[in-house]
Design a protein around this motif. Structure first.
Motif, PDB file in Angstrom:
ATOM      1  N   PHE A 129      64.015  37.522 -48.717  1.00 59.02           N
ATOM      2  CA  PHE A 129      63.380  38.854 -48.774  1.00 59.02           C
ATOM      3  C   PHE A 129      63.810  39.761 -47.641  1.00 59.02           C
ATOM      4  O   PHE A 129      63.054  40.004 -46.712  1.00 59.02           O
ATOM      5  N   PRO A 130      64.991  40.363 -47.733  1.00 59.04           N
ATOM      6  CA  PRO A 130      66.036  40.029 -48.693  1.00 59.04           C
ATOM      7  C   PRO A 130      66.995  39.003 -48.101  1.00 59.04           C
ATOM      8  O   PRO A 130      66.963  38.755 -46.887  1.00 59.04           O
ATOM      9  N   PRO A 131      67.864  38.424 -48.921  1.00 56.33           N
ATOM     10  CA  PRO A 131      68.846  37.472 -48.397  1.00 56.33           C
ATOM     11  C   PRO A 131      70.027  38.190 -47.739  1.00 56.33           C
ATOM     12  O   PRO A 131      70.265  39.377 -47.999  1.00 56.33           O
ATOM     13  N   ARG A 132      70.734  37.466 -46.915  1.00 56.59           N
ATOM     14  CA  ARG A 132      71.973  37.978 -46.325  1.00 56.59           C
ATOM     15  C   ARG A 132      73.133  37.326 -47.066  1.00 56.59           C
ATOM     16  O   ARG A 132      73.490  36.168 -46.788  1.00 56.59           O
ATOM     17  N   LEU A 133      73.704  38.030 -48.008  1.00 52.78           N
ATOM     18  CA  LEU A 133      74.787  37.509 -48.842  1.00 52.78           C
ATOM     19  C   LEU A 133      75.927  38.522 -48.902  1.00 52.78           C
ATOM     20  O   LEU A 133      75.670  39.727 -49.037  1.00 52.78           O
ATOM     21  N   PRO A 134      77.153  38.073 -48.836  1.00 54.30           N
ATOM     22  CA  PRO A 134      78.284  39.013 -48.834  1.00 54.30           C
ATOM     23  C   PRO A 134      78.453  39.760 -50.154  1.00 54.30           C
ATOM     24  O   PRO A 134      79.070  40.833 -50.179  1.00 54.30           O
ATOM     25  N   ASN A 135      77.926  39.207 -51.241  1.00 55.11           N
ATOM     26  CA  ASN A 135      78.072  39.838 -52.560  1.00 55.11           C
ATOM     27  C   ASN A 135      76.889  40.734 -52.929  1.00 55.11           C
ATOM     28  O   ASN A 135      76.796  41.226 -54.047  1.00 55.11           O
ATOM     29  N   LEU A 136      75.958  40.949 -51.973  1.00 62.86           N
ATOM     30  CA  LEU A 136      74.754  41.735 -52.240  1.00 62.86           C
ATOM     31  C   LEU A 136      74.749  43.014 -51.405  1.00 62.86           C
ATOM     32  O   LEU A 136      74.843  42.964 -50.175  1.00 62.86           O
ATOM     33  N   ARG A 137      74.620  44.160 -52.087  1.00 59.04           N
ATOM     34  CA  ARG A 137      74.489  45.443 -51.414  1.00 59.04           C
ATOM     35  C   ARG A 137      73.023  45.891 -51.462  1.00 59.04           C
ATOM     36  O   ARG A 137      72.286  45.506 -52.360  1.00 59.04           O
ATOM     37  N   GLU A 196      66.634  51.181 -41.098  1.00 60.29           N
ATOM     38  CA  GLU A 196      66.703  50.773 -39.695  1.00 60.29           C
ATOM     39  C   GLU A 196      66.067  49.401 -39.484  1.00 60.29           C
ATOM     40  O   GLU A 196      66.607  48.552 -38.769  1.00 60.29           O
ATOM     41  N   GLN A 197      64.914  49.183 -40.119  1.00 60.88           N
ATOM     42  CA  GLN A 197      64.238  47.892 -39.997  1.00 60.88           C
ATOM     43  C   GLN A 197      65.044  46.776 -40.653  1.00 60.88           C
ATOM     44  O   GLN A 197      65.104  45.661 -40.138  1.00 60.88           O
ATOM     45  N   LEU A 198      65.661  47.076 -41.775  1.00 62.58           N
ATOM     46  CA  LEU A 198      66.490  46.080 -42.458  1.00 62.58           C
ATOM     47  C   LEU A 198      67.662  45.663 -41.577  1.00 62.58           C
ATOM     48  O   LEU A 198      67.988  44.469 -41.477  1.00 62.58           O
ATOM     49  N   ALA A 199      68.280  46.627 -40.925  1.00 62.79           N
ATOM     50  CA  ALA A 199      69.400  46.315 -40.031  1.00 62.79           C
ATOM     51  C   ALA A 199      68.927  45.487 -38.839  1.00 62.79           C
ATOM     52  O   ALA A 199      69.588  44.520 -38.441  1.00 62.79           O
ATOM     53  N   ARG A 200      67.770  45.849 -38.279  1.00 63.62           N
ATOM     54  CA  ARG A 200      67.273  45.138 -37.098  1.00 63.62           C
ATOM     55  C   ARG A 200      66.820  43.722 -37.429  1.00 63.62           C
ATOM     56  O   ARG A 200      67.112  42.779 -36.689  1.00 63.62           O
ATOM     57  N   ARG A 201      66.121  43.565 -38.550  1.00 62.02           N
ATOM     58  CA  ARG A 201      65.541  42.262 -38.885  1.00 62.02           C
ATOM     59  C   ARG A 201      66.523  41.324 -39.571  1.00 62.02           C
ATOM     60  O   ARG A 201      66.450  40.114 -39.392  1.00 62.02           O
ATOM     61  N   LYS A 202      67.410  41.893 -40.376  1.00 62.33           N
ATOM     62  CA  LYS A 202      68.288  41.054 -41.190  1.00 62.33           C
ATOM     63  C   LYS A 202      69.770  41.194 -40.841  1.00 62.33           C
ATOM     64  O   LYS A 202      70.590  40.422 -41.327  1.00 62.33           O
ATOM     65  N   GLY A 203      70.106  42.203 -40.065  1.00 58.95           N
ATOM     66  CA  GLY A 203      71.500  42.382 -39.692  1.00 58.95           C
ATOM     67  C   GLY A 203      72.392  42.833 -40.826  1.00 58.95           C
ATOM     68  O   GLY A 203      73.588  42.545 -40.832  1.00 58.95           O
ATOM     69  N   VAL A 204      71.810  43.544 -41.817  1.00 62.36           N
ATOM     70  CA  VAL A 204      72.615  44.027 -42.938  1.00 62.36           C
ATOM     71  C   VAL A 204      72.517  45.545 -43.021  1.00 62.36           C
ATOM     72  O   VAL A 204      71.504  46.142 -42.678  1.00 62.36           O
ATOM     73  N   SER A 205      73.587  46.157 -43.492  1.00 65.37           N
ATOM     74  CA  SER A 205      73.615  47.607 -43.651  1.00 65.37           C
ATOM     75  C   SER A 205      73.070  47.980 -45.022  1.00 65.37           C
ATOM     76  O   SER A 205      72.937  47.141 -45.918  1.00 65.37           O
ATOM     77  N   SER A 206      72.745  49.264 -45.180  1.00 67.58           N
ATOM     78  CA  SER A 206      72.194  49.725 -46.449  1.00 67.58           C
ATOM     79  C   SER A 206      72.605  51.167 -46.679  1.00 67.58           C
ATOM     80  O   SER A 206      73.077  51.858 -45.774  1.00 67.58           O
ATOM     81  N   ILE A 207      72.416  51.621 -47.916  1.00 67.36           N
ATOM     82  CA  ILE A 207      72.648  53.021 -48.276  1.00 67.36           C
ATOM     83  C   ILE A 207      71.305  53.646 -48.612  1.00 67.36           C
ATOM     84  O   ILE A 207      70.493  53.056 -49.328  1.00 67.36           O
ATOM     85  N   LEU A 208      71.050  54.834 -48.071  1.00 68.54           N
ATOM     86  CA  LEU A 208      69.799  55.541 -48.330  1.00 68.54           C
ATOM     87  C   LEU A 208      69.860  56.196 -49.704  1.00 68.54           C
ATOM     88  O   LEU A 208      70.710  57.052 -49.965  1.00 68.54           O
TER      89      LEU A 208
END
Length: 412
Positions: free
Chosen positions: A161-169, A179-191
């Protein structure tokens, strides 16, 4: 591409179901084909797969929920049943993908908020095992909700919630979530903010909705102040009551469109007492507003929320917290003036775009009251405000804007 939307429910007017449908409409315009996997569905049978065990209200999931939320230790039997349900749902996902020859999975909030923990685990394992491309649409994360703060499943939450997977955007609906997703999970996202089809004119008053005012108990010369939200504490409806009271105009009537009870009835009872003390006419019309136009058991008309907007003179939106603020954007779409509390996502994402609103900061000031009174008396000022907001809404929250963001997300 053939896109498979996955969630616990695609039915009714909840935010996830509605926003998923908007994504689907735009993606179809872009040439993609859409298919649906869920536990409760009102989508066409020929393009959907409904698996009851995937619904958050299924008895097995309810049994698990009672044992994992509000506890810090879980029994081995709970772990086994989570894995069993996840295993079954993973097999159902495999059948869904095979049946409709899905190219990309689109988990709708299913990897975001753990109302159905095994479904999130199933999607995560399926993606890890198949390396299938996926785009997760995140609406509200578990760390944003108090009810999930104490739990017996931190390992599953970290995994899925959510997973860190290379095939998942990842697509998020506000900057704070990204910002929280990047801090907690280390993954980037698109707004990808929630949107409305501003390119299409909103519906007006027709023969069915012409009598909304009289049917809801409003006189022709009453000032219809609409609170278009559920009756839950974070909506801050007591501020709307305070505002109406301080306007000191008996024609002002506060109309709440939705039913109470989602989070108990204590809050609505408090609002009724406050309205009585402040001598404010409070109309709770949730029993007359539904998803579709119809007649109730007494033979009375049931209207949709969109039947109410054209009749409103002013909208109040005093929320203390929102993941985004669909009703606010809806107000811009229907060209209605609005009084809004400056909740965090409004301050960070919406206000900087230049929308013309009357704002308050957690309480009703003399300035807010006077500006509202002047606005209600000045038709030209109202017209200028609502047209400005409509044009800005079209620019930032219309389907054309959504198309650009989705093009980036799905550019595999």
């Amino acid at each position: 591409m053939r896109l498979g939307f996955v969630s616990t429910r695609f039915a009714g007017t909840d935010g996830v179901s509605l926003e998923a449908l908007k994504w689907a409409e735009v993606l179809e315009e872009m040439g993609h084909e859409i298919f649906w996997f869920s536990g409760l569905s009102d989508r066409p049978e020929e393009v959907s797969m409904c698996v009851p065990e995937a619904f958050f209200g299924h008895p097995e999931n309810q049994w698990l929920a009672k044992r994992i939320w509000g506890h810090t230790q879980r029994d081995p039997t709970v772990t086994e049943r989570i894995q069993d349900v996840a295993g079954y749902l993973k097999e159902m996902l495999r059948r869904f993908v095979d049946r409709f020859q899905i190219d990309v999975l689109v988990p709708e909030n299913a990897l975001t908020i753990p109302v159905h923990l095994p479904l999130g685990v199933a999607i995560t394992e399926f993606l890890a095992e198949t390396n299938m491309k996926a785009v997760a649409h995140h609406h509200d994360f578990y760390w944003e909700r108090d009810r999930f703060a104490v739990n017996a499943v931190p390992d599953f939450l970290d995994m899925s919630f959510p997973p860190r997977l290379p095939n998942l955007r990842h697509g998020v609906i506000n900057r704070q979530a990204g910002e929280q997703l990047a801090r907690r999970k280390g993954v980037s996202s698109i707004l990808v903010p929630n949107v409305f089809q501003f390119e299409k004119e909103p519906p007006g008053i027709d023969d069915y909705s012409r009598d909304v005012r009289s049917e809801l108990g409003l006189a022709d010369d009453d000032i219809f102040i609409l609170q278009p939200t559920r009756v839950v504490p974070r909506k801050g409806i007591e501020m709307a009551i305070k505002l109406v009271a301080r306007l000191k105009d008996p024609r002002c009537k506060l109309v709440i469109s939705h039913q109470a009870g989602d989070e108990g009835f204590e809050y609505v009872e408090m609002l009724k007492r406050l309205a009585a003390e402040e001598q404010v006419t409070l109309l709770l019309v949730g029993d007359r507003v539904g998803e579709n136009r119809q007649r109730d058991k007494q033979g009375r008309k049931v209207y949709t929320l969109w039947d109410l907007y054209p009749h409103a003179d002013l909208v109040t939106y005093p929320s203390t917290y929102e993941g985004f603020g669909n009703a606010l954007i809806e107000t811009f779409y229907f060209r209605k003036p609005v009084v809004v509390n400056r909740y965090s996502i409004f301050v960070q994402d919406i206000e900087p775009k230049g929308f013309d609103t009357i704002t308050m900061n957690g309480y009703v000031t003399h300035d807010v009251v006077e500006r509202t009174r002047m606005l209600l008396a000045d038709e030209d000022r109202r017209d200028e405000m609502v047209q400005t907001n409509y044009e800005l809404g079209k620019k930032h929250y219309g389907y054309e804007h959504l198309k650009k963001e989705l093009a980036a997300l799905f550019a595999f």
